[in-house]
Design a protein around this motif. Structure first.
Motif, PDB file in Angstrom:
ATOM      1  N   THR A   8      48.526  37.659 -12.845  1.00  0.00           N
ATOM      2  CA  THR A   8      47.892  38.302 -11.693  1.00  0.00           C
ATOM      3  C   THR A   8      46.388  38.068 -11.635  1.00  0.00           C
ATOM      4  O   THR A   8      45.722  38.556 -10.729  1.00  0.00           O
ATOM      5  N   THR A  11      44.148  33.858  -8.411  1.00  0.00           N
ATOM      6  CA  THR A  11      44.836  33.745  -7.135  1.00  0.00           C
ATOM      7  C   THR A  11      44.993  32.276  -6.740  1.00  0.00           C
ATOM      8  O   THR A  11      44.359  31.385  -7.302  1.00  0.00           O
ATOM      9  N   ASP A  12      45.827  32.034  -5.742  1.00  0.00           N
ATOM     10  CA  ASP A  12      46.052  30.662  -5.284  1.00  0.00           C
ATOM     11  C   ASP A  12      44.801  30.041  -4.682  1.00  0.00           C
ATOM     12  O   ASP A  12      44.665  28.811  -4.668  1.00  0.00           O
ATOM     13  N   GLN A  15      40.336  32.780  -6.794  1.00  0.00           N
ATOM     14  CA  GLN A  15      39.586  33.952  -7.222  1.00  0.00           C
ATOM     15  C   GLN A  15      40.092  34.334  -8.607  1.00  0.00           C
ATOM     16  O   GLN A  15      41.292  34.270  -8.890  1.00  0.00           O
ATOM     17  N   TRP A 353      36.313  40.489  -8.781  1.00  0.00           N
ATOM     18  CA  TRP A 353      36.784  39.118  -8.590  1.00  0.00           C
ATOM     19  C   TRP A 353      35.611  38.155  -8.547  1.00  0.00           C
ATOM     20  O   TRP A 353      34.551  38.473  -8.010  1.00  0.00           O
ATOM     21  N   LYS A 397      49.469  26.646 -12.049  1.00  0.00           N
ATOM     22  CA  LYS A 397      48.498  27.163 -11.099  1.00  0.00           C
ATOM     23  C   LYS A 397      47.881  25.971 -10.369  1.00  0.00           C
ATOM     24  O   LYS A 397      47.434  25.026 -10.987  1.00  0.00           O
TER      25      LYS A 397
END
Length: 397
Positions: A8, A11-12, A15, A353, A397
């Motif tokens: 988690t 992010t894609d 971030q 973030w 990722k």
């Protein structure tokens, strides 16, 4: 083990959660999933030239002795922990010895780790001495003089792990007429921040014109004109970043094959990150040692040129010291801004973030697994965290 789910944290759109740098549970998980599964840099062969030579360092957070066997010349990586009551058996950072003796109760080990002697051994019954040697890491291998070890008995070979990064290490090893050596010793820096910040900073050209402004101003006074480095970072098409796969990355600003950067004496034509704990900047080996979620030690070793004159190598040391040394103009900038101030800022968690998306839209696949980016892009950070993510989650990722 981890108090947050690693999947988690990125992010894609790249971030990255601040918890990746601050969470103690995540740090503990890294020691298991990254540092116990990957090949770790531990030493250079020039530090282990003679039988009995050794250096002490860390594999992740675990203390180790890297020693050259006095009998067969083999390099071993041994946990620096007596099998009796747990004390470390070697305190010097480097030296030469045929044995290591625990100062607590005198148990003695050969430099290959085997148990040589137990003091007053009549007090023990049934001990199997063959099973009580210093624990060895199961795999040790080297490439171009750089020694790596792994806690994992099985897995990709070192050559498979290095992949596209291997030729860069070969170039490093060929800087001098007869290779390189780390005989000048080194110096340590420590900071109260996460180890990954040092890795990120190794190839972060975006920061140079801001964090190192005072250095650029002094340089401009010396040469009578603005130094071209910032302009080259922003506009020179021959300067580029490269995701080499497996978490490794490079910033090329010279000829990576010939080693020529048309710059300072001894400097490499690239900065290089070898996942997870080895970096090259200028004329130095940078060995990153995580201590805790908020404490890191970095050992910096200037690379001297074997076969060159004392004057030549003294010049390399002076150049290295002027920017990276304890009183240099650059290293202290990074510790203050890239590590200490980031660590302080990460205490503000209302919006926790960070953004590592610079240049994401202009990455270009090279067709062989590599990815090419501009010199000022955050491609090296993404390269590192792609492998970090795979190691921590088993996903992509």
């Amino acid at each position: 083990m981890a108090t947050v789910d690693p999947s988690t944290l990125i992010t894609d759109d790249w971030q990255v959660s601040g918890q990746i740098y601050t969470d103690p549970g995540l740090f503990a998980a890294e020691q298991e999933r990254v540092f116990r599964s990957q090949w770790l840099y531990v030493a250079h062969e020039s530090q282990l030239r003679e039988p009995g030579d050794y250096v002490t360092t860390y594999a992740g957070t675990q203390p180790v002795i890297v020693s050259r066997d006095g009998d067969d010349g083999q390099v071993h990586v041994l946990l620096n922990r007596c099998r009796h009551r747990g004390a470390s058996v070697c305190q010097a950072e480097q030296g030469n010895s045929s044995f290591f003796r625990c100062a607590y109760h005198g148990w003695t080990y050969a430099n290959n780790g085997s148990l040589r002697g137990i003091t007053y051994d009549a007090g023990y019954a049934g001990l199997d001495r063959g099973e009580l040697g210093l624990v060895r890491l199961p795999r040790v291998a080297s490439h171009a003089g750089f020694v790596f070890a792994s806690f994992a008995a099985d897995g990709p070979s070192l050559e498979e792990h290095l992949g596209h990064a291997a030729p860069y290490l070969t170039t490093v090893s060929q800087q001098g007429p007869e290779g390189i050596r780390l005989s000048a010793g080194g110096h340590n820096i420590e900071f109260r921040a996460n180890w990954k910040l040092q890795i990120e900073n190794t190839i972060d050209n975006y920061h140079f014109g801001f964090v190192h402004r005072s250095f650029l101003d002094v340089l401009a006074d010396r040469i009578g004109a603005p130094p071209p480095i910032v302009k080259n970072i922003l506009t020179n098409p021959e300067w580029r970043t490269v995701d080499l796969g497996n978490g490794h990355s490079a910033h090329e600003f010279g000829d990576p094959r010939s080693g020529n950067n048309h710059g300072q004496l001894g400097d490499l034509p690239f900065n290089l990150i070898i996942f997870p704990n080895l970096c090259f900047v200028g004329a130095q080996v940078r060995h990153v040692l995580p201590k805790s979620a908020d404490r890191t030690q970095v050992r910096l070793y200037p690379m001297l040129h074997e076969g060159e004159s004392e004057e030549h190598n003294a010049g390399i040391l002076r150049v290295h010291e002027s920017f990276f040394g304890p009183a240099g103009m650059g290293g202290s900038d990074d510790v203050e801004v890239a590590f200490d101030r980031v660590a302080d800022g990460l205490r503000a968690t209302e919006h926790d973030w960070l953004y590592l998306s610079r240049g994401l839209h202009r990455e270009e696949p090279a067709g062989d697994g590599r990815i090419i980016g501009r010199a000022d892009d955050e491609l090296p950070q993404r390269a590192f965290y792609r492998q970090w993510f795979r190691s921590m989650t088993g996903g992509e990722k």
